[in-house]
Design an enzyme around this catalytic site. Structure first.
Site, mmCIF file in Angstrom:
data_model
loop_
_atom_site.group_PDB
_atom_site.id
_atom_site.type_symbol
_atom_site.label_atom_id
_atom_site.label_comp_id
_atom_site.label_asym_id
_atom_site.label_seq_id
_atom_site.Cartn_x
_atom_site.Cartn_y
_atom_site.Cartn_z
ATOM 1 N N ARG A 96 0.851 -1.186 0.000
ATOM 2 C CA ARG A 96 0.000 0.000 0.000
ATOM 3 C C ARG A 96 0.896 1.248 0.000
ATOM 4 N NH1 ARG A 96 -5.097 1.666 -1.268
ATOM 5 N NH2 ARG A 96 -6.160 2.783 0.402
ATOM 6 N N THR A 134 -10.159 -0.205 -9.445
ATOM 7 C CA THR A 134 -9.056 -0.997 -8.909
ATOM 8 C C THR A 134 -9.023 -2.217 -9.813
ATOM 9 O OG1 THR A 134 -9.364 -0.106 -6.692
ATOM 10 C CG2 THR A 134 -8.484 -2.315 -6.783
ATOM 11 N N GLY A 149 -13.746 -2.272 -6.777
ATOM 12 C CA GLY A 149 -15.084 -1.750 -6.470
ATOM 13 C C GLY A 149 -15.185 -0.881 -5.238
ATOM 14 N N GLY A 150 -14.082 -0.244 -4.795
ATOM 15 C CA GLY A 150 -14.166 0.600 -3.597
ATOM 16 C C GLY A 150 -14.693 -0.216 -2.422
ATOM 17 N N SER A 181 -10.040 -0.856 1.121
ATOM 18 C CA SER A 181 -11.054 -1.923 1.138
ATOM 19 C C SER A 181 -10.600 -3.151 0.350
ATOM 20 C CB SER A 181 -12.354 -1.425 0.514
ATOM 21 O OG SER A 181 -12.901 -0.396 1.288
HETATM 22 N N1 GLY Z 1 -8.526 2.964 -3.264
HETATM 23 C C1 GLY Z 1 -9.432 1.909 -3.053
HETATM 24 C C2 GLY Z 1 -9.053 1.018 -1.928
HETATM 25 O O1 GLY Z 1 -7.898 1.004 -1.561
HETATM 26 O O2 GLY Z 1 -9.851 0.302 -1.385
#
Ligand code: GLY
Length: 580
Positions: free
Chosen positions: A113, A389, A481-482, A461
């Protein structure tokens, strides 16, 4: 009942899509041992398989498997290929998560991340008048987090890879240098993005994604020479080819030009981290998923624990009562996500309690079988997360399984291409909370745990997940999908573990989503019948139809034959599975 028995595009186009995929495979010199299917089809193979959002990337991974590379090797090749061929989300300028299960059942994860730059602080998204600015947080050079993908792939390769690193980067270099023939979907997506790039004055992006501002058409060759050179540096120098030297110089120069804050020091100190997965159980299955800074694995295990106490087959798949019970579990999990989840290197997260069976018992007892619960408006709402994503799944001949979800946050991230380096930068800082104490009715959140701080990772997420049972691999799943990611993965897992659905049914079954606030259930149109929607309203739910939820390119194991069944999500035209 299947909601998407064929691809989401017109069924009439499906045979054409399959033929095009196969022709493209032949044109690209795909080794004849490899089998290929497009979205809406199932790949059944004995050895290794890759399912991803396009042919180029699935093939890049499958070729690595065919040559004897393992699933981690293939996942790295897929990830680099997506960075060239899937600019909405594939990346070297973003970050994500990889979940791995080895053939002997060992599990681990790699967290790559993005991190907040050293100059970050909780009030960094305020304008000169001291007001929170959505544009600064999500549409500016400030919105760029320190990218993690290259470091994450290198760490995974050092730990578990066995193929030569250069071999894994090489396919992406060819795709960037020689170019790809744009599919209709990709050409349309890029044309839209170019418009936004022009509006924002990002000239290097306009040049990288169009012919002097004129969008490419479907079927045209799209080459990315600057990106090819960046990938060559990564091929030759590993992470140093990205975080040091020319690539780093170009990235930092763009930051200085556009008012961003990422420095050479930020790039130097970025580290990917190997972390223990979140593990849960459901009716004898093992669920292996991603822990913080993802909220996904924690929420999925929490919801499965709640739902394990109901007789779901008796309630009936996607019946109003089923949607109600599952939505109530979602309400609890998303409330707890808002209250507690963040980067554990910076905050205490009560993971043990959130994922315990005892806590689930307490929550289950609060679910009224006939009436919707409440989401208190005094509580907080989460920051928006983009649906853009990408997820891919890999299984090799030995049974090693890899589940990867990675992202630039918004489609095309910040839309900023690093001049001379040809790659898009993320806008992941938008996944941090807006600022201290500025929670309001419009959806801003100001709670402490997920505020921007130097080197903190923003909450995600993304939920790459692996299912196993009695020591055997069952499935590799995940989706973009957020916030819907968490609930799509939950439903895929339930489809398999509670309903024993066949692989295609598991993927095509209609999906729905509740995220605590806003307090409503969105339901895929394919299952949003008047009967379902009105019964849910009678129970006190607010309901809304939605076009589709997710792009869950998955692999399921046939437990009798051991065959790998690759299933590109039938909702996605370009999705492809390749294997042998
Ligand atoms: N940017 C979307 C996520 O990391 O869940």
């Amino acid at each position: 009942m299947s909601a998407f028995p064929t691809p989401y595009v017109s069924p009439m186009l499906r045979p054409l899509a399959v033929v095009l995929a196969l022709l493209a495979a032949v044109a690209c010199g795909e080794p004849s041992q490899l089998q290929t299917v497009a979205g809406g089809e199932m790949l059944t193979v004995e050895n290794g398989a890759v399912a991803s959002t396009n042919l180029w990337s699935s093939r890049a991974g499958a070729e690595v498997l065919l040559e004897g590379g393992n699933a981690v090797d293939a996942a790295i090749a897929v990830g680099f290929a997506l960075a060239v061929t899937n600019p909405t989300a594939g990346n070297i300028g973003g970050g994500g998560f990889m979940v791995v299960r080895t053939p002997d059942g060992e599990t681990t994860t790699f967290d790559f991340r993005e991190k907040a730059p050293l100059a970050s602080h909780p009030e960094m998204f305020y304008d000169e008048d001291g007001e929170f600015s959505r544009d600064i947080r999500h549409r500016s050079h400030i919105s760029v987090g320190v990218p993690g993908t290259v470091a994450g792939f290198e760490l995974a390769h050092q730990r578990l890879g066995q193929a030569d690193w250069a071999r894994l980067v090489e396919p992406s270099i060819g795709l960037a240098r020689d170019g790809i023939e744009l599919t209709p979907d990709l050409a349309g997506s890029i044309a839209n993005a170019v418009g936004r790039m022009q509006e924002r004055g990002y000239e290097a992006s306009v040049q990288a994604f169009s012919r002097d501002g004129v969008p490419y058409e479907a079927g045209e060759l799209w080459q990315q020479p600057d990106l090819a050179m960046t990938l060559e540096r990564i091929r030759d120098e590993g992470r140093d080819g990205f975080y040091r030297g020319e690539t780093a110089d170009l990235l930092v120069a763009e930051m200085e030009r556009g008012g961003g804050i990422i420095t050479h020091e930020d790039l130097e100190i970025y580290e990917a981290v190997e972390r223990a997965p979140i593990e849960g159980t459901f009716l004898g299955y093992d669920v292996i998923s991603m822990g913080p800074p993802s909220s996904g694995g924690t929420a999925i295990v929490q919801m499965l624990n709640i739902l394990e106490g109901f007789d779901l087959p008796a309630i009936g798949h996607n019946s109003p009562e089923y949607v109600h019970h599952v939505a109530e579990a979602m309400r609890f999990a998303f409330r707890d996500r808002a209250a507690h989840l963040a980067d554990m290197d910076f905050s205490d997260v009560p993971l043990e309690r959130l994922t315990s069976k005892e806590y689930a018992d307490e929550l289950r007892a609060q679910i009224d079988p006939d009436m919707a619960g409440e989401s208190s408006v005094a509580d907080v709402e989460l920051a928006m997360e983009s649906a853009e994503t990408t997820h891919y799944s890999v299984v090799d001949a030995d049974g090693m399984a890899v589940s990867v979800t990675y992202t630039l946050e918004g489609g095309y991230g910040s839309h900023i291409t690093v001049p001379g380096a040809g790659f898009l930068l993320n806008n992941e800082m938008g996944d941090f909370n807006a600022g201290p104490g500025i929670t309001d009715e419009t959806g801003l959140i100001g709670t402490e745990p997920n505020l921007a701080r130097p080197e903190q990772r923003m909450l995600s997420s993304m939920s790459p997940t692996i299912l196993a049972r009695d020591g055997e691999l069952v499935a590799v799943i995940g989706t973009p999908g957020g916030r819907t990611i968490i609930n799509t993965v939950l439903q895929l897992a339930l489809n398999r573990m509670a309903f024993q659905m066949e692989p295609m049914e598991m993927l095509s079954a209609g999906r729905f989503h509740h995220q605590w606030l806003p307090d409503r259930i969105t339901v895929e149109e394919a299952i949003a019948t008047p009967e379902l929607m009105s019964r849910l309203e009678e129970m006190g739910h607010t309901v809304e139809p939605r076009t589709r939820q997710g792009a869950a390119h998955s692999i399921v194991i046939d437990m009798e034959t051991g065959e790998r069944i690759g299933i590109p999500d039938p909702r996605i035209t370009d999705g492809t599975a390749v294997g042998y």
